[in-house]
Scaffold this motif. Sequence first.
Motif, mmCIF file in Angstrom:
data_model
loop_
_atom_site.group_PDB
_atom_site.id
_atom_site.type_symbol
_atom_site.label_atom_id
_atom_site.label_comp_id
_atom_site.label_asym_id
_atom_site.label_seq_id
_atom_site.Cartn_x
_atom_site.Cartn_y
_atom_site.Cartn_z
ATOM 1 N N TYR A 71 -15.480 5.238 82.683
ATOM 2 C CA TYR A 71 -15.437 3.885 81.523
ATOM 3 C C TYR A 71 -13.935 3.899 80.084
ATOM 4 C CZ TYR A 71 -17.992 6.144 77.906
ATOM 5 O OH TYR A 71 -17.772 6.562 77.001
ATOM 6 N N VAL A 72 -13.783 3.076 80.223
ATOM 7 C CA VAL A 72 -12.691 2.534 79.258
ATOM 8 C C VAL A 72 -13.240 1.701 78.054
ATOM 9 C CG1 VAL A 72 -10.328 2.811 80.618
ATOM 10 C CG2 VAL A 72 -12.099 0.367 80.264
ATOM 11 N N VAL A 73 -13.165 1.671 76.772
ATOM 12 C CA VAL A 73 -13.435 1.410 75.878
ATOM 13 C C VAL A 73 -12.329 0.515 75.690
ATOM 14 C CG1 VAL A 73 -14.355 1.721 73.234
ATOM 15 C CG2 VAL A 73 -15.185 3.518 74.963
ATOM 16 N N GLY A 74 -11.990 -1.002 74.747
ATOM 17 C CA GLY A 74 -11.674 -1.613 73.987
ATOM 18 C C GLY A 74 -11.303 -1.909 73.127
ATOM 19 N N ALA A 75 -10.422 -2.198 72.491
ATOM 20 C CA ALA A 75 -10.079 -2.334 70.637
ATOM 21 C C ALA A 75 -11.315 -2.746 70.224
ATOM 22 C CB ALA A 75 -8.824 -3.106 70.488
ATOM 23 N N THR A 80 -15.785 -0.847 79.786
ATOM 24 C CA THR A 80 -15.665 -1.869 80.800
ATOM 25 C C THR A 80 -16.273 -0.279 81.439
ATOM 26 O OG1 THR A 80 -14.829 -3.184 79.694
ATOM 27 C CG2 THR A 80 -14.037 -2.596 82.500
ATOM 28 N N THR A 81 -16.713 -0.913 83.080
ATOM 29 C CA THR A 81 -16.482 0.398 83.830
ATOM 30 C C THR A 81 -16.303 0.392 84.497
ATOM 31 O OG1 THR A 81 -19.277 0.873 83.420
ATOM 32 C CG2 THR A 81 -18.300 1.120 85.281
ATOM 33 N N TYR A 104 -9.217 7.027 81.651
ATOM 34 C CA TYR A 104 -10.479 6.339 81.548
ATOM 35 C C TYR A 104 -11.948 7.975 80.658
ATOM 36 C CZ TYR A 104 -10.719 9.359 85.645
ATOM 37 O OH TYR A 104 -11.018 9.781 86.395
ATOM 38 N N ASP A 105 -13.235 7.950 79.798
ATOM 39 C CA ASP A 105 -14.058 8.923 79.832
ATOM 40 C C ASP A 105 -14.967 8.710 81.140
ATOM 41 O OD1 ASP A 105 -13.067 8.873 76.556
ATOM 42 O OD2 ASP A 105 -13.272 6.752 76.755
ATOM 43 N N LEU A 106 -15.259 10.256 80.880
ATOM 44 C CA LEU A 106 -15.975 10.396 82.089
ATOM 45 C C LEU A 106 -17.778 10.644 81.455
ATOM 46 C CD1 LEU A 106 -16.775 10.539 85.016
ATOM 47 C CD2 LEU A 106 -15.270 12.720 85.247
ATOM 48 N N ARG A 107 -18.268 9.896 81.413
ATOM 49 C CA ARG A 107 -19.503 10.653 81.350
ATOM 50 C C ARG A 107 -21.110 11.066 82.055
ATOM 51 N NH1 ARG A 107 -20.542 6.202 76.475
ATOM 52 N NH2 ARG A 107 -21.287 4.367 78.141
ATOM 53 N N SER A 108 -21.834 11.384 82.271
ATOM 54 C CA SER A 108 -22.809 11.403 82.651
ATOM 55 C C SER A 108 -24.065 10.418 82.380
ATOM 56 C CB SER A 108 -24.075 12.841 82.530
ATOM 57 O OG SER A 108 -25.133 13.034 83.530
ATOM 58 N N LEU A 109 -24.590 9.906 83.019
ATOM 59 C CA LEU A 109 -25.463 8.667 83.309
ATOM 60 C C LEU A 109 -26.903 9.294 83.107
ATOM 61 C CD1 LEU A 109 -24.115 5.267 84.817
ATOM 62 C CD2 LEU A 109 -24.368 6.300 82.552
ATOM 63 N N THR A 110 -26.699 10.211 84.231
ATOM 64 C CA THR A 110 -28.443 10.984 84.595
ATOM 65 C C THR A 110 -28.204 12.328 83.966
ATOM 66 O OG1 THR A 110 -27.967 10.852 86.855
ATOM 67 C CG2 THR A 110 -28.657 8.715 85.797
ATOM 68 N N PRO A 111 -29.181 13.325 83.989
ATOM 69 C CA PRO A 111 -28.745 14.626 83.811
ATOM 70 C C PRO A 111 -28.139 15.293 85.379
ATOM 71 C CG PRO A 111 -31.159 13.953 83.822
ATOM 72 C CD PRO A 111 -30.651 12.888 84.013
ATOM 73 N N GLU A 187 -27.502 0.400 81.420
ATOM 74 C CA GLU A 187 -26.170 0.847 81.927
ATOM 75 C C GLU A 187 -26.091 0.771 82.688
ATOM 76 O OE1 GLU A 187 -24.420 4.093 80.989
ATOM 77 O OE2 GLU A 187 -25.994 4.773 80.059
ATOM 78 N N LEU A 188 -26.659 -0.805 83.673
ATOM 79 C CA LEU A 188 -26.377 -1.308 84.592
ATOM 80 C C LEU A 188 -25.592 -2.554 84.563
ATOM 81 C CD1 LEU A 188 -26.493 -2.069 87.822
ATOM 82 C CD2 LEU A 188 -29.099 -2.796 87.241
ATOM 83 N N ALA A 189 -25.566 -2.411 83.064
ATOM 84 C CA ALA A 189 -25.231 -4.100 82.149
ATOM 85 C C ALA A 189 -23.980 -3.833 81.890
ATOM 86 C CB ALA A 189 -26.209 -4.406 81.008
ATOM 87 N N LEU A 190 -23.617 -2.526 81.641
ATOM 88 C CA LEU A 190 -22.049 -1.732 81.660
ATOM 89 C C LEU A 190 -21.623 -1.630 82.805
ATOM 90 C CD1 LEU A 190 -22.997 0.884 78.690
ATOM 91 C CD2 LEU A 190 -21.888 -1.385 78.444
ATOM 92 N N ILE A 191 -22.309 -1.438 83.603
ATOM 93 C CA ILE A 191 -21.174 -1.626 85.643
ATOM 94 C C ILE A 191 -21.012 -2.893 85.482
ATOM 95 C CG2 ILE A 191 -21.540 -0.652 88.048
ATOM 96 C CD1 ILE A 191 -23.480 1.406 86.800
#
Length: 236
Positions: A71-75, A80-81, A104-111, A187-191
């Motif tokens: 995902y990316v983060v705006g100003a 936005t996923t 982009y950032d890469l992070r874990s949504l679940t274990p 998280e689904l909402a972000l996607i």
Amino acid sequence: MDTWTTEPGAPTGVHGFLERWQWYRRLPAELRSLVLETIEERTAEPGEYIARAGEPSMHWYGLMRGFLQMYVVGADGAETTLYCLREGEWGGEGSLLKKEMRQYDLRSLTPSHICLVPASTFETLRQSSIEFNHFLCDNMNERMGIFVGMLAASRLLRPEMRVAKALLMLADKTGGDAQELSIPQHELALICGLSRQRVNIAISELRRHGLVESEPCKGFLLVHVAALRSYVAEVA
């Protein structure tokens, strides 16, 4: 496309994960040894960062378990996923091929359980294996199709269709018809690029059509993949 397979008695762990891929099995012995000697293994908790935007691209990522969010983060701080990496997928090759800082950032949504192939090993494979290059092309082509579909959905389709397409992206394309997705609703909402409330309304609409079942207390969605795919094809 080269998809991972599981056979009775197959090796477990990182070695077992690699053995499921045709591109790996067809490498000469010295390249298989190089991968095994240089690959790293990592676990991550929900919300933990795997890589950050603006950092050098150091690894190619194979997901053994869980979900990873690109995902990316705006100003203005809005997220936005771009894509969610599923169990049994590889990602991060684009940044390595362009030899650029990660966009982009890469992070874990679940274990999650991840294997990390160093950039130098990735480049050696790319320079040495036609099978590996075919896999990369197929992988990027499939992902581009998903990007285009999600972009079209975000601009042209109703919210329930955007949620439906996101659920299909998260579902295992080689899995069974009824699949449990342990994905938090926020998280689904972000996607989907929607509010959590609007996602809840969309889920209710999909449930009304018998396409999903939800267990709020258990925190997962049961998705009827074939029916959902038919619904998307008909409505789109």
